[in-house]
Design a protein around this motif. Sequence first.
Motif, PDB file in Angstrom:
ATOM      1  N   CYS A 230      -0.029   0.972 -10.998  1.00 55.50           N
ATOM      2  CA  CYS A 230      -1.399   1.260 -10.586  1.00 55.50           C
ATOM      3  C   CYS A 230      -2.401   0.478 -11.447  1.00 55.50           C
ATOM      4  O   CYS A 230      -3.352  -0.096 -10.927  1.00 55.50           O
ATOM      5  CB  CYS A 230      -1.659   2.762 -10.680  1.00 55.50           C
ATOM      6  SG  CYS A 230      -3.141   3.255  -9.806  1.00 55.50           S
TER       7      CYS A 230
ATOM      8  N   LYS B   9       1.037   3.923  -3.114  1.00 58.02           N
ATOM      9  CA  LYS B   9       0.751   5.348  -2.919  1.00 58.02           C
ATOM     10  C   LYS B   9       1.931   6.210  -3.378  1.00 58.02           C
ATOM     11  O   LYS B   9       1.733   7.260  -4.001  1.00 58.02           O
ATOM     12  CB  LYS B   9       0.406   5.633  -1.458  1.00 58.02           C
ATOM     13  CG  LYS B   9      -0.968   5.146  -1.081  1.00 58.02           C
ATOM     14  CD  LYS B   9      -1.262   5.407   0.390  1.00 58.02           C
ATOM     15  CE  LYS B   9      -2.673   4.975   0.761  1.00 58.02           C
ATOM     16  NZ  LYS B   9      -2.939   5.184   2.193  1.00 58.02           N
TER      17      LYS B   9
ATOM     18  N   GLN C 130       1.776   8.930  -6.599  1.00 59.95           N
ATOM     19  CA  GLN C 130       2.183  10.323  -6.496  1.00 59.95           C
ATOM     20  C   GLN C 130       3.289  10.666  -7.492  1.00 59.95           C
ATOM     21  O   GLN C 130       3.212  11.664  -8.193  1.00 59.95           O
ATOM     22  CB  GLN C 130       2.636  10.660  -5.075  1.00 59.95           C
ATOM     23  CG  GLN C 130       2.862  12.133  -4.857  1.00 59.95           C
ATOM     24  CD  GLN C 130       1.640  12.967  -5.216  1.00 59.95           C
ATOM     25  OE1 GLN C 130       0.534  12.716  -4.765  1.00 59.95           O
ATOM     26  NE2 GLN C 130       1.839  13.970  -6.056  1.00 59.95           N
TER      27      GLN C 130
ATOM     28  N   GLU D 245       0.833  -1.204   0.000  1.00 56.87           N
ATOM     29  CA  GLU D 245       0.000   0.000   0.000  1.00 56.87           C
ATOM     30  C   GLU D 245       0.871   1.258   0.000  1.00 56.87           C
ATOM     31  O   GLU D 245       0.618   2.202  -0.750  1.00 56.87           O
ATOM     32  CB  GLU D 245      -0.939  -0.007   1.205  1.00 56.87           C
ATOM     33  CG  GLU D 245      -1.911   1.146   1.213  1.00 56.87           C
ATOM     34  CD  GLU D 245      -2.901   1.091   2.368  1.00 56.87           C
ATOM     35  OE1 GLU D 245      -3.501   2.153   2.652  1.00 56.87           O
ATOM     36  OE2 GLU D 245      -3.066   0.026   2.985  1.00 56.87           O
TER      37      GLU D 245
ATOM     38  N   ILE E 214      -7.592   3.467  -4.032  1.00 53.29           N
ATOM     39  CA  ILE E 214      -6.325   4.059  -4.487  1.00 53.29           C
ATOM     40  C   ILE E 214      -6.288   4.134  -5.999  1.00 53.29           C
ATOM     41  O   ILE E 214      -5.938   5.179  -6.570  1.00 53.29           O
ATOM     42  CB  ILE E 214      -5.115   3.270  -3.941  1.00 53.29           C
ATOM     43  CG1 ILE E 214      -5.039   3.378  -2.411  1.00 53.29           C
ATOM     44  CG2 ILE E 214      -3.805   3.765  -4.577  1.00 53.29           C
ATOM     45  CD1 ILE E 214      -4.046   2.420  -1.762  1.00 53.29           C
TER      46      ILE E 214
END
Length: 193
Positions: A106, A60, A64, A56, A123
């Motif tokens: 992703c 993340k 970004q 996770e 997410i």
Amino acid sequence: MVRPKEFDERIALAAAMQVFWEKGYEAASLSDLTQRMNIQRPSLYATFGGKRELFEAALKAYVQSSLTYIENQLRSDPSVKKSMLAYFQGVIHGAGGSNPDFGCLCVNTMVELAPHDPVFADITGDFQARLTELFQRTIDHGIQSGELPKQLNASSIARVLTLSAIGLSVTMKTKPDPARVEHAAAEILTLLE
């Protein structure tokens, strides 16, 4: 007395991200991760939690950095069409030194985990929404500058471009015949005419 950490968390997280990107969540073993991160299992658990929490955090961080990279790429050329073409060609050929065979971490997560895990669905859904916003801002800029036709529906086209980028990323993981995708970027951008 607590022992100080003997590793840089950012470097370790980047190494874990690379393992997950190359292998996927399920196939990445704790041994793969600790070896590449150059840490011991107790350090992994103490710093990141378990494998899921590490993934996770890595996802993340990837989201970004990926969105920042895409935003910079879409602003890199005064021409909206040229910057969009460069973005989609990057999906095909690899952008920023990435390997197109790995796809987008992703997007990979959308396929592997999001269908049955609400945390990863959130997410990856946020990533899609933010990518769509980047595309929409870029299209709006092109309309305002006069490069793109005023009658374009920036919101609708941005959503279609996001879906196209996701589909293209998945396709590139299958190592398609280059002739099949050679003109894909230009064909996708006919939406801007």
